[in-house]
Design a protein around this motif. Structure first.
Motif, PDB file in Angstrom:
ATOM      1  N   GLU A 423       0.671  -0.898  -0.611  1.00 29.11           N
ATOM      2  CA  GLU A 423       0.316   0.181   0.018  1.00 29.11           C
ATOM      3  C   GLU A 423       1.006   1.644   0.278  1.00 29.11           C
ATOM      4  N   ILE A 426       2.552   1.919  -3.389  1.00 29.74           N
ATOM      5  CA  ILE A 426       1.314   2.163  -4.329  1.00 29.74           C
ATOM      6  C   ILE A 426       1.708   3.779  -4.015  1.00 29.74           C
ATOM      7  N   ILE A 451       3.641  -4.002  -8.605  1.00 32.55           N
ATOM      8  CA  ILE A 451       2.250  -3.704  -7.742  1.00 32.55           C
ATOM      9  C   ILE A 451       1.410  -4.162  -8.817  1.00 32.55           C
ATOM     10  N   VAL A 452       1.104  -4.390  -9.843  1.00 33.05           N
ATOM     11  CA  VAL A 452       0.227  -5.508 -10.804  1.00 33.05           C
ATOM     12  C   VAL A 452      -0.015  -6.621 -10.035  1.00 33.05           C
ATOM     13  N   TYR A 454       0.730  -7.859  -7.100  1.00 29.42           N
ATOM     14  CA  TYR A 454       0.078  -7.731  -6.293  1.00 29.42           C
ATOM     15  C   TYR A 454      -1.156  -7.433  -6.136  1.00 29.42           C
ATOM     16  N   TYR A 455      -2.449  -6.071  -7.573  1.00 22.03           N
ATOM     17  CA  TYR A 455      -4.128  -6.255  -7.575  1.00 22.03           C
ATOM     18  C   TYR A 455      -4.038  -7.066  -7.888  1.00 22.03           C
ATOM     19  N   GLU A 456      -3.333  -8.716  -8.776  1.00 17.12           N
ATOM     20  CA  GLU A 456      -3.886  -9.577  -9.335  1.00 17.12           C
ATOM     21  C   GLU A 456      -4.474 -11.210  -7.847  1.00 17.12           C
ATOM     22  N   HIS A 458      -4.727  -9.996  -5.382  1.00 21.44           N
ATOM     23  CA  HIS A 458      -6.068  -9.243  -4.169  1.00 21.44           C
ATOM     24  C   HIS A 458      -7.924  -9.230  -4.869  1.00 21.44           C
ATOM     25  N   ASN A 460      -7.888  -7.136  -7.009  1.00 24.05           N
ATOM     26  CA  ASN A 460      -8.551  -5.594  -7.079  1.00 24.05           C
ATOM     27  C   ASN A 460      -8.352  -5.373  -8.984  1.00 24.05           C
ATOM     28  N   GLN A 462     -10.927  -2.814 -11.157  1.00 25.11           N
ATOM     29  CA  GLN A 462     -10.504  -1.633 -11.182  1.00 25.11           C
ATOM     30  C   GLN A 462      -8.829  -1.365 -10.624  1.00 25.11           C
ATOM     31  N   HIS A 463      -7.922  -0.474  -9.906  1.00 26.13           N
ATOM     32  CA  HIS A 463      -7.153  -0.355  -9.727  1.00 26.13           C
ATOM     33  C   HIS A 463      -5.909  -1.174 -10.491  1.00 26.13           C
ATOM     34  N   ALA A 464      -6.234  -2.666 -11.201  1.00 26.74           N
ATOM     35  CA  ALA A 464      -5.158  -2.814 -11.565  1.00 26.74           C
ATOM     36  C   ALA A 464      -5.529  -1.696 -13.417  1.00 26.74           C
TER      37      ALA A 464
END
Length: 529
Positions: A423, A426, A451-452, A454-456, A458, A460, A462-464
């Protein structure tokens, strides 16, 4: 009678594998070209500049042009308005204005002034003016335009003055054939009378790893009775160190010692020491460096930092500290760059305690809190896994008035990704992206992938998706990044046509895995219809 110069340059001095030159041990090479041009111009302009300084009033053509800093407003328009209003302008004023514009890095405007000056019938253009114009054309327009202007110059004195900046331009662009052709022309005209063009050619051969051609240039100088200066000898030593070995370099050094026209300084000794270091003769290198310490100028910092970096290269902390302490007695303030160099050297040696002492010393002397200095120590904490200390130091710098730059956020991003504090990473990434419009810096693909992913992990989506669009906007996208986003689209059962459009625009070719992902998505969309 000059012999044809490059009939010699094709000869091989010796065989052997060539190693990449560490050209940083040619400190006089950095300034020799500029000093020559300055001395050339000074002979024409020094009296004029002195008289100008004493006569310029608040309302003068000089102040009118220098005050207008708009890049879109031409100084020629100001000149013409000045003349229309009944004022006169002299060539001395124009030269002075051009010089001031160059000091302000307004090279385009300085070139306009020189062009206008040369177009006037009442002005007598000097050799130094031609040299200045060539130099400005190279900065503003490039080699082709500089060559065109040089071809129009008449008179051997003018051609001689203008040839050096043009040759320097060839060296900068690594244009070997053009440089050799120019040297042949100058030789035919009998204009090769100083070591400076020959030194430029040797620098070019060093930069292009054609080390075997350097001794041939020296031979040509000797045949034509061109004096070899200390830069000539240093370049020769470096070249022989690459192709002929230590014995050949020591022979050159003895020749220097027997030459009554040159003085052995710290730069020559650093060159010799560097040859010893490359050959693994560390003890010999240390003896030479200690001798070089005795040759250092007590009014300039430059030599001290060359010696410091040499001692770092052989992991000699004692030498680093000794030269650093001696450097403090040199007159004049040390720059932020000097402190950054010393901090970097101590970090390389693994001595963070001493680095912290140097940082505190910088703080006590600095006028402006330059975050580039603190970034060196911040990076050292991060790369040594001291994230708590790095975070505390970052807060301290902010409290002291330091303004983070893109490098600050990159360092912290790297540390937070390593410690899986994603976090915070990011947040740092977002702040660094906000600075990307004004600089050429770009984050590493490894950081972005972390970071990408990490989004995958969890889910996430929209953020990715938002991050990939931002990466695409800045031209940073890659196939691995798009593959992660494709997998997320498949898992989220979302259409991926926009991803395909971005990939096409980024000219990224799909591999088998990516094609399979798209096929899977297309089949799913068809089934829905």
């Amino acid at each position: 009678m000059h012999s044809t110069i490059f009939s010699l340059l094709v000869l091989k001095v010796s065989s052997g594998s060539a190693m990449k030159l560490r050209s940083r041990f040619q400190p006089e090479a950095v300034g020799s070209y500029r000093r020559l041009l300055c001395s050339l111009a000074a002979s024409t302009h020094s009296v004029e500049e002195s008289s100008m300084k004493s006569t310029i009033t608040k309302k003068s053509i000089k102040s009118e042009i220098l005050r207008s800093k708009s890049p879109t407003r031409s100084p020629i328009a100001v000149l013409q308005d000045w003349i229309k209003s009944g004022h006169k302008v002299t060539i001395s004023e124009l030269r002075f204005i051009s010089l001031q514009l160059q000091k302000s890095k307004r090279y385009h405007h300085a070139l306009e002034i020189m062009k206008w000056m040369e177009a006037q019938k009442g002005f007598q253009i000097s050799s130094a003016d031609h040299a200045t114009r060539i130099e400005l054309i190279l900065k503003v327009q490039g080699l082709t335009e500089a060559e065109e202007y040089f071809s129009q110059i008449r008179g051997t004195a003018n051609q001689k003055a203008a040839s050096l900046p043009l040759l320097h331009g060839y060296v900068k662009e690594r244009a070997v054939e053009k440089a050799e052709s120019l040297m042949m022309k100058l030789n035919e005209l009998g204009l090769l009378v100083s070591p400076h063009p020959f030194n430029e050619m040797m620098k070019l051969y060093m930069a292009t790893s054609q080390y075997d051609k350097v001794p041939a240039v020296i031979m040509q100088m000797k045949q034509n009775r061109i004096p070899t200066n200390i830069l000539s000898f240093n370049l020769w030593m470096n070249a022989c160190g690459e192709v002929s070995g230590v014995a050949a370099v020591e022979a050159i050094y003895r020749e220097i010692m027997n030459n009554g026209n040159v003085e052995v300084g710290w730069s020559t000794l650093c060159t010799l020491a560097n040859v010893y270091v490359k050959a693994g003769l560390v003890e010999k290198a240390v003896l030479v460096l200690k001798n070089a310490e005795k040759k250092l100028n007590t009014s300039k910092h430059l030599g001290y930092f060359f010696l410091i970096t040499m001692y770092v290269s052989i992991n000699n902390k004692e030498g680093v500290i000794r030269v650093w302490e001696a450097c403090k007695s040199v007159s004049g303030r040390m720059t932020c760059g000097n402190y950054m160099c010393m901090l970097s050297c101590l970090v390389k040696l693994g001595d963070l305690v001493e680095a912290e002492k140097v940082f505190v010393e910088w703080e006590s002397n600095c006028k402006n809190y330059d975050v580039r200095v603190s970034n060196v120590l911040l990076a050292a904490y991060v790369r040594n896994g001291l994230m708590e200390k790095a975070e505390a130091f970052h807060v301290y710098v902010l409290e002291k008035g330091g303004c983070p730059n893109y490098k600050t956020w990159e360092i912290l991003m790297e540390g937070w990704v390593r410690s899986q504090d994603m976090e915070k990473a990011i947040d740092a990434m977002k702040k660094s992206f906000a600075m990307m419009k004004g600089c050429h810096w770009r984050p590493s693909e490894a950081i972005l992938m972390s970071i990408v992913e990490y989004y995958e992990k969890h889910g996430n989506f929209q953020h990715a998706n938002h991050l990939i669009r931002m990466i695409h906007h800045f031209g940073l996208a890659s196939l691995p990044l798009y593959k992660v986003l494709l997998r997320m689209h498949i898992n989220a059962q979302r259409p991926a046509f926009n991803i395909l459009k971005m990939m096409v625009k980024d000219k990224i070719e799909m591999n088998g895995e990516t094609s399979a992902c798209f096929s899977s998505l297309c089949k799913r969309e068809s089934a829905r219809e």
